[in-house]
Design a protein around this motif. Sequence first.
Motif, PDB file in Angstrom:
ATOM      1  N   LYS A  21       0.858  -1.043  -0.314  1.00 49.59           N
ATOM      2  CA  LYS A  21      -0.344  -0.084  -0.245  1.00 49.59           C
ATOM      3  C   LYS A  21       0.904   1.688  -0.145  1.00 49.59           C
ATOM      4  N   SER A  22       2.319   1.220  -0.277  1.00 48.22           N
ATOM      5  CA  SER A  22       3.125   2.348  -0.164  1.00 48.22           C
ATOM      6  C   SER A  22       3.221   3.171  -1.423  1.00 48.22           C
ATOM      7  N   ARG A  23       2.883   4.177  -1.008  1.00 47.59           N
ATOM      8  CA  ARG A  23       3.381   5.553  -1.797  1.00 47.59           C
ATOM      9  C   ARG A  23       4.192   6.134  -2.001  1.00 47.59           C
ATOM     10  N   VAL A  24       4.738   6.947  -1.122  1.00 46.35           N
ATOM     11  CA  VAL A  24       6.848   7.448  -0.730  1.00 46.35           C
ATOM     12  C   VAL A  24       7.591   6.144  -0.768  1.00 46.35           C
ATOM     13  N   ASN A  25       7.812   5.322   0.622  1.00 43.89           N
ATOM     14  CA  ASN A  25       8.365   4.047   0.313  1.00 43.89           C
ATOM     15  C   ASN A  25       9.075   3.641  -0.887  1.00 43.89           C
ATOM     16  N   HIS A  71      12.730   3.196   7.263  1.00 41.18           N
ATOM     17  CA  HIS A  71      11.004   3.013   7.485  1.00 41.18           C
ATOM     18  C   HIS A  71      10.232   4.137   7.495  1.00 41.18           C
ATOM     19  N   PRO A  72       8.910   3.771   7.556  1.00 40.79           N
ATOM     20  CA  PRO A  72       7.966   4.944   7.574  1.00 40.79           C
ATOM     21  C   PRO A  72       7.982   5.107   9.186  1.00 40.79           C
ATOM     22  N   PHE A  73       7.492   5.967   9.406  1.00 38.68           N
ATOM     23  CA  PHE A  73       7.522   6.881  10.866  1.00 38.68           C
ATOM     24  C   PHE A  73       6.325   5.939  11.510  1.00 38.68           C
ATOM     25  N   PHE A  74       5.818   5.381  12.129  1.00 36.60           N
ATOM     26  CA  PHE A  74       4.859   4.092  13.508  1.00 36.60           C
ATOM     27  C   PHE A  74       4.615   4.736  14.700  1.00 36.60           C
ATOM     28  N   TRP A  75       3.955   5.625  15.068  1.00 32.57           N
ATOM     29  CA  TRP A  75       3.892   5.704  16.409  1.00 32.57           C
ATOM     30  C   TRP A  75       5.064   6.054  16.586  1.00 32.57           C
ATOM     31  N   TYR A  76       5.947   7.068  16.045  1.00 30.44           N
ATOM     32  CA  TYR A  76       6.762   8.247  16.856  1.00 30.44           C
ATOM     33  C   TYR A  76       8.332   6.973  16.383  1.00 30.44           C
ATOM     34  N   SER A  77       7.993   6.218  15.759  1.00 30.96           N
ATOM     35  CA  SER A  77       9.020   5.172  16.652  1.00 30.96           C
ATOM     36  C   SER A  77       9.906   4.332  14.951  1.00 30.96           C
ATOM     37  N   THR A 113      10.591   8.249   6.522  1.00 26.61           N
ATOM     38  CA  THR A 113       9.437   9.286   6.220  1.00 26.61           C
ATOM     39  C   THR A 113       7.930   9.409   7.610  1.00 26.61           C
ATOM     40  N   THR A 114       7.719  10.856   7.372  1.00 30.10           N
ATOM     41  CA  THR A 114       6.560  10.728   7.980  1.00 30.10           C
ATOM     42  C   THR A 114       5.488  11.359   7.271  1.00 30.10           C
ATOM     43  N   GLY A 115       4.416  11.312   8.180  1.00 32.09           N
ATOM     44  CA  GLY A 115       3.050  11.880   7.981  1.00 32.09           C
ATOM     45  C   GLY A 115       2.969  13.338   7.725  1.00 32.09           C
ATOM     46  N   GLY A 116       3.749  13.786   9.367  1.00 29.98           N
ATOM     47  CA  GLY A 116       3.371  15.182  10.231  1.00 29.98           C
ATOM     48  C   GLY A 116       4.535  15.617   9.072  1.00 29.98           C
ATOM     49  N   ARG A 117       4.625  16.907   8.735  1.00 39.04           N
ATOM     50  CA  ARG A 117       4.815  18.216   8.233  1.00 39.04           C
ATOM     51  C   ARG A 117       5.545  18.161   9.442  1.00 39.04           C
ATOM     52  N   ALA A 120       5.243  19.924  12.400  1.00 34.52           N
ATOM     53  CA  ALA A 120       5.291  19.570  13.982  1.00 34.52           C
ATOM     54  C   ALA A 120       5.940  18.869  14.603  1.00 34.52           C
ATOM     55  N   TYR A 121       7.190  18.871  13.783  1.00 41.34           N
ATOM     56  CA  TYR A 121       8.405  17.936  14.724  1.00 41.34           C
ATOM     57  C   TYR A 121       9.542  19.206  15.222  1.00 41.34           C
ATOM     58  N   ARG A 122       8.837  19.967  16.270  1.00 42.42           N
ATOM     59  CA  ARG A 122       9.508  20.860  16.311  1.00 42.42           C
ATOM     60  C   ARG A 122       8.832  20.399  18.190  1.00 42.42           C
ATOM     61  N   GLY A 157       5.783  14.536   5.098  1.00 42.32           N
ATOM     62  CA  GLY A 157       4.187  15.376   4.779  1.00 42.32           C
ATOM     63  C   GLY A 157       3.531  14.404   3.479  1.00 42.32           C
ATOM     64  N   THR A 158       3.980  13.158   4.130  1.00 40.44           N
ATOM     65  CA  THR A 158       3.618  12.489   3.376  1.00 40.44           C
ATOM     66  C   THR A 158       2.247  12.021   2.635  1.00 40.44           C
ATOM     67  N   HIS A 159       1.348  12.576   3.337  1.00 43.08           N
ATOM     68  CA  HIS A 159      -0.150  12.400   2.954  1.00 43.08           C
ATOM     69  C   HIS A 159      -0.052  13.228   1.682  1.00 43.08           C
ATOM     70  N   HIS A 160       0.236  14.048   1.272  1.00 42.04           N
ATOM     71  CA  HIS A 160      -0.108  15.257   0.488  1.00 42.04           C
ATOM     72  C   HIS A 160       0.986  15.144  -0.654  1.00 42.04           C
TER      73      HIS A 160
HETATM   74  C1  LIG Z   1       0.291   2.674  12.028  1.00 40.76           C
HETATM   75  C2  LIG Z   1       0.725   4.152  11.945  1.00 40.76           C
HETATM   76  C3  LIG Z   1       1.476   5.040  12.932  1.00 40.76           C
HETATM   77  C4  LIG Z   1       1.574   5.983  11.956  1.00 40.76           C
HETATM   78  N1  LIG Z   1       2.235   6.815  12.736  1.00 40.76           N
HETATM   79  C5  LIG Z   1       2.780   7.587  12.474  1.00 40.76           C
HETATM   80  C6  LIG Z   1       3.654   8.947  13.427  1.00 40.76           C
HETATM   81  O1  LIG Z   1       3.908   8.544  14.947  1.00 40.76           O
HETATM   82  N2  LIG Z   1       4.277  10.036  13.122  1.00 40.76           N
HETATM   83  C7  LIG Z   1       4.093  10.111  11.618  1.00 40.76           C
HETATM   84  O2  LIG Z   1       4.272  11.692  11.347  1.00 40.76           O
HETATM   85  N3  LIG Z   1       3.434   9.820  10.835  1.00 40.76           N
HETATM   86  C8  LIG Z   1       2.801   8.588  10.993  1.00 40.76           C
HETATM   87  N4  LIG Z   1       2.443   7.888  10.447  1.00 40.76           N
HETATM   88  C9  LIG Z   1       1.865   8.092   8.482  1.00 40.76           C
HETATM   89  C10 LIG Z   1       2.970   6.885   8.305  1.00 40.76           C
HETATM   90  O3  LIG Z   1       4.517   7.582   8.470  1.00 40.76           O
HETATM   91  C11 LIG Z   1       3.353   7.795   6.885  1.00 40.76           C
HETATM   92  O4  LIG Z   1       1.516   7.216   6.702  1.00 40.76           O
HETATM   93  C12 LIG Z   1       4.048   7.019   5.637  1.00 40.76           C
HETATM   94  O5  LIG Z   1       5.320   7.236   6.339  1.00 40.76           O
HETATM   95  C13 LIG Z   1       3.826   7.001   4.248  1.00 40.76           C
HETATM   96  O6  LIG Z   1       4.983   6.621   3.722  1.00 40.76           O
HETATM   97  P1  LIG Z   1       4.153   5.182   3.115  1.00 40.76           P
HETATM   98  O7  LIG Z   1       3.672   5.966   1.611  1.00 40.76           O
HETATM   99  O8  LIG Z   1       5.804   3.854   2.051  1.00 40.76           O
HETATM  100  O9  LIG Z   1       3.417   3.944   3.633  1.00 40.76           O
HETATM  101  C14 LIG Z   1       1.504   6.518  10.601  1.00 40.76           C
HETATM  102  C15 LIG Z   1       1.203   5.344   9.687  1.00 40.76           C
HETATM  103  C16 LIG Z   1       0.430   4.674  10.268  1.00 40.76           C
HETATM  104  C17 LIG Z   1       0.289   3.244   9.631  1.00 40.76           C
END
Ligand SMILES: Cc1cc2nc3c(=O)[nH]c(=O)nc-3n(C[C@H](O)[C@H](O)[C@H](O)COP(=O)(O)O)c2cc1C
Length: 210
Positions: A21-25, A71-77, A113-117, A120-122, A157-160
């Motif tokens: 399902k990844s877009r960015v990675n 790795h994508p950032f998941f739950w700040y880790s 990669t992070t969803g957050g811009r 936001a990480y300051r 800022g991966t979401h958009h």
């Molecule tokens: C379970 C889960 C936890 C996430 N936690 C965070 C987070 O803690 N901080 C953040 O900025 N984005 C978070 N995200 C957003 C992901 O980092 C983002 O969807 C990902 O980097 C996009 O990469 P992809 O397109 O390769 O999946 C989370 C997403 C998921 C699914």
Amino acid sequence: MDSTTFENRILVLFAHPAFQKSRVNKVLVEKVRGVPGVTFHDLYEAYPEFDIDIQIEQNLLTNHDVVVLHHPFFWYSTPAILKEWQDLVLQHGWAYGSTGNALRGKILFNVVTTGGREEAYRDEGYNRFTIRGFLAPLDQTARLCGMQFLPPFVAHGTHHMPLEEMEAHAADYRRLLEAIRDGRLDLDSARSASRLNSDLDRVINGQGRS
Ligand SMILES: Cc1cc2nc3c(=O)[nH]c(=O)nc-3n(C[C@H](O)[C@H](O)[C@H](O)COP(=O)(O)O)c2cc1C
């Protein structure tokens, strides 16, 4: 391929539990998979049941100079498998402790990669800490193992994120790996950067602005 001809052998440990399902990675991985001198190792692909082979992983670490946790950032880790990997592979007497010298002198950093811009990480931002701050456990783990921990490479800022931006990050990622591989990383600049890609020209030797 004979990776011994390179200045540094790089191991990318990639972890994304839903890579389909990844877009960015997906774009980042496409750009660095197969780069000469870089071993790309997908942990979820290798161990879908989390049955990590400690010997294989330790051999991989032994045979490389630079370890990248991508790795994508998941739950700040990190995604869970990277924690499992640490818990199993970084054994006492091998990675740390009085006889644990296997990782001494190697470099470790994250590609995240992070969803957050970025804003936001300051300290005063929505997420209250910097990415570097969230990575403190890995920073200290590296220290305990005698490794040099560098700031992360971050795509915020991966979401958009438009495709052109993903491709620009991917090109930067590849450029960074090639520079490290060829011994062109300016370690002092890298250590002092907030993230390795905040000013890539500065952290790559010979490419600094005058
Ligand atoms: C379970 C889960 C936890 C996430 N936690 C965070 C987070 O803690 N901080 C953040 O900025 N984005 C978070 N995200 C957003 C992901 O980092 C983002 O969807 C990902 O980097 C996009 O990469 P992809 O397109 O390769 O999946 C989370 C997403 C998921 C699914």
